[in-house]
Every structure is written in C-alpha cells, then in structure tokens.
Scaffold this active site. Structure first.
Site, short mmCIF file in Angstrom:
data_model
loop_
_atom_site.label_atom_id
_atom_site.label_comp_id
_atom_site.label_asym_id
_atom_site.label_seq_id
_atom_site.Cartn_x
_atom_site.Cartn_y
_atom_site.Cartn_z
N SER A 1 6.36 6.97 13.66
CA SER A 1 7.20 7.42 12.66
C SER A 1 8.32 7.73 12.74
CB SER A 1 6.26 8.71 12.01
OG SER A 1 6.42 9.73 12.81
N HIS B 1 1.69 4.41 9.15
CA HIS B 1 3.40 4.02 9.01
C HIS B 1 3.38 2.54 8.74
CE1 HIS B 1 5.24 7.76 8.25
NE2 HIS B 1 4.73 8.17 9.22
N LYS C 1 0.54 7.35 1.89
CA LYS C 1 1.96 6.90 2.29
C LYS C 1 2.35 5.20 1.44
CE LYS C 1 2.95 9.25 6.51
NZ LYS C 1 1.53 9.84 6.51
#
Length: 396
Positions: free
Chosen positions: A186, A214, A244
């Site tokens: 990340s 991610h 996310k």
C-alpha cells in the site's frame, strides 16, 4: 484527576511525536469521501482516499443499501454463529467466491479482522510464518496472535524467501509453515512476485496467504492480484477488503470449502463480533455486479494512475517503483514531508503525509491515490499545485 503515571506518559510521548513530525492530525470531512472533498469549508482535490473505483458514493449501491436496511434492519442483531447470519450474508459470500474464482468465501467486519482471525485459526506455536518485511500492520498483528514463530524475509526477495523456507523446513522444528504477503503493497504500490512465491511454496510445501486489500478491485480486471497472475488454484488464502475498491466496509477470506468451514468455527472475530450490517452487505454485492458488468471502471483507475505518475515524474518528484495506480511522492525527512502535505492542503490538494511507523524512518512520503472518479482537470490542478509547492520547498 486520574492516574499521574498515565498523564505523564501521554504528555511526554505526544510532545515527542509532535517534535519529530510524527504526530498525525485527523481531519473531519464535511460530506462524502469523493474525488473532491470539503474540510473546514474548503474544497480540495482528494488524493488520499482508498475509494479506488468511486463506489463510496455510487447511487445504485446507495439504493441497494437502503432496500436492504428496510428489509433486514440496521443491524444483524447477533454474531454469525448464533442467529446473526442473514440471507443477505449468504448471498454476499456466494458472490465473493464467484468473483474470486474460489470454492467458498467468508465475510468479516473488516480486513484487519480477517488477518487477526484467519492466521491464528490455522497457525499456532508449533508452526512458523515466513512474512514479507513490508507486510501490513494487520498481518503482523495476526501473526503475533497465532503464537507461531515469525521469520521475516527481505521485501519481495524470492531468493531470501527460499533460503529461509529451506532453513525452516530442514530444521524440523515446525509442523506447518506459511508464507504470507500483501498482494499490492500500500505504501509503495509494488506487486508481490507471486509466481516466485508459489514456486518456493510448492518446493517446501508452504501454506500460501495473500492479503490483497489493495489489489482487489484494481488488479486482474478487479478480481485481484492472484487472478492477475492466473494462480487462483495455487493460493490457499485470498484475503480482501470490502472497504477500499468496493467502497463500503468489511473484509473476506476466499479459498477452499474446507478452509472456509474451518474459519466459521475457529476465526475469533467471526465467532465473537456481530456481523456486517445488511446495508453494507447489499452495497457490496452491487459493487461486485458493477465490476462484472462494467470492467471499464477498473481501467479508468489505471488510466488516471498512469496520467498522474507521468506528470509527477516529469516534474522531478521521486515516485519510487510503483506498479499500480498507488503513487508515492517520497520526500524523506519527516518534518519536510509534513510541511509539504500542509502546503498542498493550503493550495487545494488533500494528499496526506505518511511517516514512521507506517513507513520506515527517513522515507516520509505523500501517498497519492487517483480514483476512477477523478477527471483530467482535477489531476491537472493537482499537478500544478505539486509543481508550485515542490519548487517552493526545494523538493524539485
């Protein structure tokens, strides 16, 4: 008055953090976390969100969440194993498994809870875990909770991984050995060498665990890093987040039916914490449907990422070695990093400074995350402000 020892500890350590540029001020958003945000009445181009696909404000997802709330209520009312498993949870887990190309899946309240629960459900003090040196804090904590011996290997270095795996295997000290890594890292935006990891894992019979927080929604046409490399059948644990790219909240583990059945009876966050809200579950299902029907939304993130990278690199910023839309601007000194972020804010760009302990000392950076919701005009505005402040502070 409270404890004098506690007061002294807190004051001393807070003052120390502030003097070193390591104290994080929390900003309050006056509205949704979109491409443009408002803080203290000021509109800013937002480059700090993990809302990669812009789904946090997606109208179809909002409608689905409202429908589910009216049908099921605002909360599940119990932990999953008593009577907190609603039909909407079953639908979500089925949809995740389909999307991740696995036999089964289990949803948790957060990605952090996935790592806290899944690792210790399988690994114990008789085992060892080979962990990448730059793994996320939740992986590190999950490993500690398991009681297994933690053996760190150099970041994304498959030669070092092989050497440590060989040593651990030949020592005869451990019943099981797991190798665990982020899919996309990340803070730097680089990608795990998954083919290399799988090769080592097959040689030494390692359990493979990828935290793709991610990578999910970004890599592999959205299905993640494991799918990107075509290795869905070679990775035992695929961890993802619903917070996310999916734009809501929660996390999941995808894998074999036996693995998921085991986690349902042994993963402590699943057993001892109330399940995802119906609204969140319904919105997540819609997110997976949108990605399936409209894959161009994932390509838009990559397009914006390439555009921002090219612009920042052209200005002379150090953007590291990112292989994904995550674009760090590495400044180095913590105080200068904080100052750079503050000046960007004053000029109209929200790009949060990232310093120790999130990244190693001396590698302070501003982490930029363009999303599918950004326009070229927004990114151009950000680049012009970056140029101005970069020159003003002598960074470029």
């Amino acid at each position: 008055m409270g404890s004098k020892a506690l007061s002294s500890f807190l004051k001393q350590n807070l003052d120390d953090l502030k003097s070193k540029g390591l104290y994080n001020e929390i900003n309050i958003l006056e509205g949704a976390n979109g491409a443009i945000i408002k803080i203290d009445g000021k509109e800013l181009v937002n480059l700090s969100s993990n809302n990669y696909l812009g789904f946090a404000t997606n109208n179809a997802m909002i409608e689905k969440s409202i429908e589910a709330t009216k049908k099921y209520g605002v909360g599940a009312g119990a932990v999953r194993t008593i009577n907190g498993t609603l039909e909407i949870h079953r639908q979500l887990e089925k949809r995740i498994a389909e999307f991740k190309h696995t036999e089964s899946a289990i949803a948790f309240q957060s990605g952090f809870n996935c790592n806290a629960g899944a690792i210790q459900a399988v690994m114990n003090k008789k085992d060892a875990i080979l962990s990448d040196a730059l793994n996320h804090a939740s992986i590190i904590d999950g490993c500690k909770l398991s009681g297994a011996k933690i053996l760190r290997y150099k970041h994304n270095d498959m030669n070092d991984l092989r050497a440590r795996a060989k040593e651990a295997k030949e020592s005869g000290l451990y019943e099981k050995i797991m190798v665990i890594s982020d899919g996309v890292f990340s803070m730097d935006g680089d990608v795990v060498d998954l083919p290399g990891m799988v090769k080592v894992a097959e040689e030494f019979d390692l359990i493979t665990y990828i935290d793709d927080a991610h990578g999910s929604g970004v890599m592999g046409n959205g299905a993640g890093t494991v799918k990107h490399f075509g290795l869905s059948d070679k990775v035992d644990f695929q961890i993802g987040t619903l917070s996310k790219a999916i734009g809501v909240v929660g996390g999941y583990v995808a894998g074999s039916k036996d693995l998921i059945d085991w986690l349902k009876v042994r993963a402590r966050p699943f057993l001892f914490s109330t399940s995802l809200t119906p609204a969140a579950s319904a919105a997540c299902i819609e997110a997976f449907d949108i990605m399936t029907k409209s894959p161009e939304i994932v390509e838009k993130v990559w397009e914006n990422g390439r555009y921002l990278k090219k612009g920042l690199k052209g200005l002379g910023f150090d953007i590291g070695h990112s292989e994904t839309p995550i674009t760090p601007c590495i400044i180095g000194d913590e105080n200068l990093t904080q100052k750079f972020s503050k000046r960007l804010y004053e000029e109209g760009v929200y790009a949060k400074s990232i310093v120790f302990p999130t990244v190693p000392l001396g590698t302070g950076r501003v982490r930029n995350m363009p999303t599918a919701a950004h326009t070229k005009e927004m990114l151009d505005k950000a680049l012009s402000i970056y140029e101005k402040i970069g020159k003003e502070l002598g960074i470029i």
